[in-house]
Design a protein around this motif. Structure first.
Motif, PDB file in Angstrom:
ATOM      1  N   THR A   1      -5.760  -7.202   1.695  1.00  0.00           N
ATOM      2  CA  THR A   1      -5.754  -6.005   0.859  1.00  0.00           C
ATOM      3  C   THR A   1      -7.175  -5.484   0.677  1.00  0.00           C
ATOM      4  O   THR A   1      -8.141  -6.228   0.824  1.00  0.00           O
TER       5      THR A   1
ATOM      6  N   ASP B   1      -7.440  -3.746  -2.227  1.00  0.00           N
ATOM      7  CA  ASP B   1      -7.271  -3.521  -3.664  1.00  0.00           C
ATOM      8  C   ASP B   1      -7.748  -4.753  -4.427  1.00  0.00           C
ATOM      9  O   ASP B   1      -7.104  -5.802  -4.403  1.00  0.00           O
TER      10      ASP B   1
ATOM     11  N   ARG C   1       3.846  -7.348  -7.005  1.00  0.00           N
ATOM     12  CA  ARG C   1       2.855  -8.425  -7.031  1.00  0.00           C
ATOM     13  C   ARG C   1       3.419  -9.646  -7.735  1.00  0.00           C
ATOM     14  O   ARG C   1       3.257 -10.777  -7.269  1.00  0.00           O
TER      15      ARG C   1
ATOM     16  N   ASP D   1       4.176   3.073  -5.155  1.00  0.00           N
ATOM     17  CA  ASP D   1       3.434   3.675  -6.259  1.00  0.00           C
ATOM     18  C   ASP D   1       2.871   2.577  -7.164  1.00  0.00           C
ATOM     19  O   ASP D   1       3.231   1.399  -7.047  1.00  0.00           O
ATOM     20  N   ALA D   2       1.968   2.966  -8.062  1.00  0.00           N
ATOM     21  CA  ALA D   2       1.185   1.996  -8.826  1.00  0.00           C
ATOM     22  C   ALA D   2       2.057   1.051  -9.644  1.00  0.00           C
ATOM     23  O   ALA D   2       1.846  -0.163  -9.675  1.00  0.00           O
ATOM     24  N   LYS D   3       3.074   1.595 -10.331  1.00  0.00           N
ATOM     25  CA  LYS D   3       3.922   0.765 -11.190  1.00  0.00           C
ATOM     26  C   LYS D   3       4.714  -0.237 -10.366  1.00  0.00           C
ATOM     27  O   LYS D   3       4.847  -1.416 -10.745  1.00  0.00           O
TER      28      LYS D   3
ATOM     29  N   GLU E   1      -7.878  -5.424  -7.637  1.00  0.00           N
ATOM     30  CA  GLU E   1      -6.994  -5.885  -8.711  1.00  0.00           C
ATOM     31  C   GLU E   1      -5.848  -6.701  -8.142  1.00  0.00           C
ATOM     32  O   GLU E   1      -5.449  -7.721  -8.704  1.00  0.00           O
ATOM     33  N   GLU E   2      -5.314  -6.253  -7.023  1.00  0.00           N
ATOM     34  CA  GLU E   2      -4.248  -6.965  -6.339  1.00  0.00           C
ATOM     35  C   GLU E   2      -4.714  -8.368  -5.957  1.00  0.00           C
ATOM     36  O   GLU E   2      -4.029  -9.364  -6.186  1.00  0.00           O
TER      37      GLU E   2
ATOM     38  N   SER F   1       0.809  -1.223   0.000  1.00  0.00           N
ATOM     39  CA  SER F   1       0.000   0.000   0.000  1.00  0.00           C
ATOM     40  C   SER F   1       0.841   1.270   0.000  1.00  0.00           C
ATOM     41  O   SER F   1       0.358   2.335  -0.382  1.00  0.00           O
TER      42      SER F   1
ATOM     43  N   ARG G   1       3.896  -1.399  -7.426  1.00  0.00           N
ATOM     44  CA  ARG G   1       2.974  -2.393  -6.858  1.00  0.00           C
ATOM     45  C   ARG G   1       2.791  -3.560  -7.818  1.00  0.00           C
ATOM     46  O   ARG G   1       2.760  -4.720  -7.408  1.00  0.00           O
ATOM     47  N   ILE G   2       2.642  -3.246  -9.115  1.00  0.00           N
ATOM     48  CA  ILE G   2       2.459  -4.313 -10.106  1.00  0.00           C
ATOM     49  C   ILE G   2       3.697  -5.201 -10.157  1.00  0.00           C
ATOM     50  O   ILE G   2       3.600  -6.437 -10.190  1.00  0.00           O
TER      51      ILE G   2
END
Length: 369
Positions: free
Chosen positions: A195, A197, A177, A169-171, A199-200, A166, A173-174
Motif C-alpha cells: 500500500t 496509504d 481493513r 471509498d474511505a468508509k 494509515e492503512e 484502493s 476501506r476502514i
C-alpha cells in the motif's frame, strides 16, 4: 478451512527493467502468520517486490524462499502463495461460485471437495448467500471479498495483497481493513500487503517495511517506524512532521545536547547513530509533541510535560473536531503545525495572534541532516 502460514525470506534481491533498478538489494523476512506491509510512494518498488515473491517477475539477483523452499525458479502457479490484485481480476461471465472455484478446477481436487471448499471460503468472507450472483451485480466491497475467497480457497501458505482496497471509498476501506485483519488472524496465514496509504499500513501491520527508490529505508513495528524514524524521508512519509534544524553541542553515551530554536535541548541519542559536536542535524517534531501554553504554565497536548518556551505567530487554524491544527511561524521563520485538543465550547486561537509553545523533549527524535 485450515491454513498454516510459512515465513517468506528475501536475501539481497534485485530486479532491473532495462537500466532502471526497480528493486535494489532488498533483504527482509515476513514472519509466519503475521502481516508484513510494504509501504511507500508510487514507483518505490513495493509492487515489483510483491510480484517477485508471487512469481510474476523473476529476480535478477538474490534468493526468495517460502518456508524452506527456494522459489526463484518456480512459476506462479507452483508456489504456495496466492495474489489478490488491485483490480480484483474477476471473470465477469462467471458466477461468484465459479470465480472462486476456478483455481481448484485447474487442479486434481475432486468435484465434491470443490463445492465444499468454495462454500466454506464464501462463508469465511460473508458471501455464503451470493454464490450464484454475477460479479457485476456486486458492490465494490463484495467484489473484493470474492477476490479474497478465490485466493483463500486453495489454502495457500502465503497471501499477497497488492493495494486491495484502493478502489473503495474511505468508509468501506476502514471496514475492510478490520475484516482483513480479523480473517488473517483467524486463519494464521502469512500475509504480505502492499500500500501507499500510511494509515492503512499502521493499522493493519505487525511489521512495516518503508521503501524508497527500490531500497528498504526502514523496517520495524508500526509504532517504532512512527516514533523513531531512521531518516528524514521516513519521518516525512509516515504521518505529519515538523523539521527543525539543529546543531550538536555535546555527545554522551545515550544523550545529545543540541542547539535549536534558540534553546539548548537534551535529547535521547538514537541507537547505532554517530554524531559529533558541530554536526548539523534535524529534529523530527510531531504536531502532538508541541503544546500550547495558555499562560506561564504549559498545558500539554500529550500526557508528557512540555518544557521550554517558544513564541510564534498563528497563520491559520483548522478545526478538526476533537482537536485543532494550528499553523504557526516561529522566530527564525520556521513553520510548524501543532495539534491541540479542542474540547466542546473551546475558544480557538485566531490567525494573527501570538502564541506560546512548549516541547515534549521525551518524544522528539533526531536524524542526521
Amino acid at each position: 478451512m485450515t491454513v498454516t502460514g510459512k515465513p517468506v525470506a528475501l536475501a539481497h534481491v534485485s530486479k532491473l527493467f532495462g537500466d532502471a533498478r526497480a528493486v535494489d538489494d532488498v533483504t527482509f523476512t515476513a514472519q509466519a502468520g503475521k502481516i508484513t506491509t510494504l509501504l511507500g510512494p508510487s514507483g518505490c518498488g513495493k509492487t515489483t517486490t510483491l510480484r517477485l515473491i508471487g512469481g510474476f517477475h523473476e529476480a535478477d539477483v538474490g534468493e526468495i524462499r517460502i518456508g524452506d523452499t527456494r522459489v526463484n525458479e518456480l512459476p506462479a502457479h507452483a508456489r504456495s502463495s496466492r495474489t489478490v490484485f488491485q483490480s480484483y481480476a474477476l471473470f465477469p461471465h462467471m458466477t461468484v461460485f465459479e470465480n472462486v472455484a476456478f483455481g481448484l478446477r485447474a487442479t486434481s481436487v475432486p468435484r465434491g471437495d470443490i463445492s465444499r471448499r468454495v462454500e466454506r471460503a464464501l462463508d469465511k468472507v460473508g458471501l455464503e448467500d451470493l454464490g450464484q450472483r454475477q460479479p457485476g451485480r456486486l458492490s465494490g466491497g463484495q467484489q473484493q471479498r470474492v477476490a479474497f475467497a478465490r485466493a483463500l480457497v486453495t489454502e495457500p501458505e502465503v497471501l499477497l495483497l497488492d493495494e486491495p482496497l484502493s478502489n473503495l471509498d474511505a468508509k468501506l476501506r476502514i471496514q475492510m481493513r478490520r475484516e482483513i485483519r480479523y480473517l488473517q488472524q483467524e486463519l494464521g496465514i502469512t500475509t504480505i500487503y502492499v500500500t501507499h496509504d500510511q494509515e492503512e499500513a499502521m493499522s493493519l501491520s505487525d511489521h512495516v517495511i518503508v521503501m524508497h527508490n527500490g531500497r528498504i529505508e526502514q523496517q520495524g513495528a508500526p509504532h517504532d517506524i512512527y516514533e523513531k524514524p531512521a531518516t528524514r524521508f521516513v519521518a516525512d512519509f509516515i504521518g505529519i512532521s515538523n523539521f527543525v534544524p539543529a546543531v550538536i553541542l555535546h555527545v554522551d553515551e545515550d544523550k545529545l545536547r543540541v542547539a535549536a530554536l534558540g534553546l539548548e535541548l537534551n535529547l535521547s541519542r538514537p541507537p547505532a547513530r554517530d554524531f559529533s559536536p558541530g554536526d548539523e542535524a534535524t529534529l523530527v517534531v510531531r504536531p502532538e509533541h508541541l503544546c500550547v501554553q495558555a499562560g506561564p504554565e504549559a498545558k500539554p497536548a500529550t500526557s508528557q510535560a512540555c518544557t521550554g518556551t517558544l513564541e510564534g505567530l498563528v497563520e491559520d487554524v483548522h478545526y478538526l473536531g476533537a482537536m485543532a491544527a494550528y499553523f504557526i511561524v516561529l522566530s527564525g521563520n520556521i513553520p510548524v503545525i501543532v495539534h491541540h485538543p479542542a474540547p466542546m465550547g473551546a475558544t480557538l486561537r485566531q490567525p494573527g495572534e501570538t502564541i506560546r509553545l512548549g516541547l515534549d523533549l521525551d518524544r522528539i527524535y533526531i536524524v542526521a541532516e
